[in-house]
Design an enzyme around this catalytic site. Sequence first.
Site, short mmCIF file in Angstrom:
data_model
loop_
_atom_site.label_atom_id
_atom_site.label_comp_id
_atom_site.label_asym_id
_atom_site.label_seq_id
_atom_site.Cartn_x
_atom_site.Cartn_y
_atom_site.Cartn_z
N GLU A 754 -42.14 29.34 -1.96
CA GLU A 754 -43.28 28.70 -2.64
C GLU A 754 -42.73 27.47 -3.34
O GLU A 754 -41.84 27.57 -4.18
CB GLU A 754 -43.90 29.69 -3.62
CG GLU A 754 -45.31 29.30 -4.04
CD GLU A 754 -45.33 28.40 -5.27
OE1 GLU A 754 -45.38 27.16 -5.07
OE2 GLU A 754 -45.28 28.92 -6.38
N CYS A 788 -46.84 25.60 -10.94
CA CYS A 788 -47.03 24.99 -9.61
C CYS A 788 -48.51 24.86 -9.30
O CYS A 788 -48.91 24.06 -8.46
CB CYS A 788 -46.29 25.78 -8.54
SG CYS A 788 -46.16 27.51 -8.85
#
Length: 994
Positions: A754, A788
């Site tokens: 990720e 994020c």
Amino acid sequence: MVLQLENSIYEAKTQEIAKQVLAATGENRSFLSALRDQMRWDDKLLDWAMSNPGLRVQLFRFIDTLPTLHSKSEIASHLQEYLGDESVELPAALKAILNFANPDSMPAQVAATTVGTAVETLAHKYISGENIKQVIKTVERLRKDKMAFTIDLLGEAVITETEAQSYLERYLELMQQLVEASKNWGKVPAIDEADGENIPKVQVSVKLTAFYSQFDPLDAQGSEERVSDRIRILLRRAKELGAAVHFDMEQYAYKDITFNILKKLLLEEEFRQRTDIGMTIQAYLRDSEQDAKDIIAWLKQRGYPLTIRLVKGAYWDQETIKSAQKHWPQPVYNDKVATDANFETITQLLLENHQYVYSAIGSHNVRSQSRAIAIAESLQVPRRRFEMQVLYGMGDKIAKALVDKGYRVRVYCPYGELLPGMAYLIRRLLENTANSSFLRQNLENKPVEELLAPPIIDMFRAKAQRSKEEKEGFFGVADTDFAEEEKRRKSRLAFEGVRQQLGKIYLPLINGEYVNTTTFVDSLNPSKFSQVVGKVGLISVEQAEEAMKFAKAAFPAWKKTPVKQRADILRKAGELMEKRRAELSAWIVLEVGKPVKEADAEVSEAIDFCLYYAEEMERLDKGVIYDVVGETNRYIYQPKGIAVVISPWNFPLAIACGMTVAALVSGNCTLLKPAETSSVITAKFTEILIEAGIPKGVFQYVPGKGSQVGAYLVNHPDTHVIAFTGSQEVGCRIYAEAAILKPGQKHMKKVIAEMGGKNAIIVDESADLDQAVVGVVQSAFGYSGQKCSACSRVIVLEPIYDAFVERLVEATKSLNIGETELPSTQVGPVIDANSRDRILEYIQKGKQEAKVALELPAPTQGYFIGPVIFSEVPPNGVIAQQEIFGPVLAVIRVQDFQEALEVANGTNYALTGGLYSRTPSHIEQAQAEFEVGNLYINRNITGAIVSRQPFGGFKLSGVGSKAGGPDYLLQFLEPRNITENIQRQGFAPIEGAE
């Protein structure tokens, strides 16, 4: 026995009074059918909404959107979009006016005018005026009808300090003008005096939350200080003018802090003897009877009465939805009968204590009002000590009947522009059209006996209602409700305990033993970098090799360990985290600078990962059976081998835990290498796994230099899975290195990575700006933009761009920046000096390519950067394309929705995105075309919840399945299919054969 006798006397009197009041309003009932044919459009809309649930929802959504639509074409287009929905069964008259092909056509303009005017008329039925001049006319008309009033100022949600100050000033102005006008009013004995005492002619109703934009129970002390200062100004001015002030009650989360602030303030010497002040109790709350008792006890101590307004409550839908989403107990009664019964109980309690309290009974239910009168008359309560209250535009005939019977009636009159008034209007419409509404049942000619029957609670039904939320599927844990004083106290104690442990040494765990290292690193508190949170031992490459050997040796036994046993270790870990929740939150706050509420939510996420992956692995362990006659086919899973987890600092517990327990429960031996800046928290997680019973060598905690130890583990031939969360640069390097077959390696490595995002929120011209500004501020500056999933771009359509930026800047200015352990803090530091310096470089680049709309100063004792907003940012600019990972927001102007989507999709990332819109076609288009792994509509874009919102993106945002989703564990498993021919000499067992 005495109580039963009292109740029977009250009940007989209640029925007698209620029948008289109903008789006085009876024309409503007898002429209803005749009136239906002569209804105006505004009446028809309500009538249709009552008879069609699908239309009710869509019509109210349209009404909610209406104030943002600036042309008849827009109104016509939205009218068609909302009411053309398949769920809506349209009456013939509405079908006829919606029968147009082009929103610019003449029929469309007529439709827009007809419905727009009807809604405006409807709004004016419930809103007493759009300005003070109109309000004065309204209250003068009410006074002619011998009715008193209280004025409530409608307004946009107070999300900036400018708006909070403006709210106070507008009330000071309102009181001034009303009192000035009142000098010309003649005395109306029925409402201006009672028992020889004058009653203020002017009364205003205010909301505490509107006096401070950052009002929050977590910061009870800070909220009290800021709010109390403004309340004192209001109360002093009210006294000078001779006006009364009443404090409204809002959402349940604010109830206790509201009572605490008012009780404390009204015991101050300056205000203690004031009797021209009131507060509110909501009977739909389960704890409202106890609140009433507490307030009465407090009033006895105070020695001077105040008004208590008793209402049913206006936020039922909101309260039930919020508590269901948060997994908190329902604060409200689920059954209206229970609310009505509680209302009568509290009514009696207030009136029985009339020497300490002035009762104001607010209801449109004839039975509720009649019950109050019956009790008041039986107890001979003085007229000064109680009054009846109704909402403007609701129950007018009931109010008139009560006035005619000689009772004091006060009308609650909201005033303000149509746009801010829309939320209020929707609440009124929901009440009027609800099946359980007394007004609706009265209109529908329900038998009088049924309308006036005592509210008797069906306990079986109530229990069934409460268990409704226990649905199938995964049910996550609840975040801490910081509105509860006990929870805040527990948090404070946890911080005290953690502070006493600062500076300790944390060693790596290899094969179940803590091992010494030659290299140590200090983990610092980013809010106060002089404070060492802990000293962390970093392993060498040699120790990393040792850990790999132990993992390899432990794998065969762990692979064979029954899935139920592995799952139970995860459940035990979740249970231990719940017990240590406040302590773990405190470590997160101090080590990585995350605000308290967000740290608490992270602990919830870690626990959810444990519980969810345990459940998921048990599901997968059953495999899939595809048998045919004479042959068995089993599709099963086995673990891959050794997993290396490289976790980030920004979710130091949740992400580290999620990746680790996914690997473990799947049967893989796992090495956890955390970010250096968050290794103390992963050391605490290690303690929890050990206590939960993880075997030696199966899990190992291996903090080390990423460039050395991390690279070594990634490249090791015995590594099967690499689970990584971090930067795009490192993620791409891991992906490339893992693809190279090493000597002795007999498998391909699986990489789950990720790698961040450049997330955008689109705000179109139909958006609720209150909601959009709050959502963007939370998404962009929560945890200083270090998620994020954080919003780093907001793409705004031209018609609302300037208004949006203006409110966004003011809302951001109102945020509190500071140490994250302070409950008032919304924006804390960034993680370290390197991060701070890199963000500052981006800010300099931004200044060269866009306008600075806001740059806030920040404290110097930590790694702080004040939020920065750039406006007029070019879509291809550096700050609009590169991930900054800090509190920097780029606001981009676009001409239309198609351009907005193109700009949103115009980066290398596809992680999260958001849309604020009330245009159904825009919502539908975004669902189809917005290129993100997680799309959030009309809410903030951070805070994904396990199972409910599995998290992960595509393009250069990452590779692999979504964390917390139904296919995440498959990445740690090898699927196998086993087929057996079960025929013997042409004979095969056939199930069910005789």
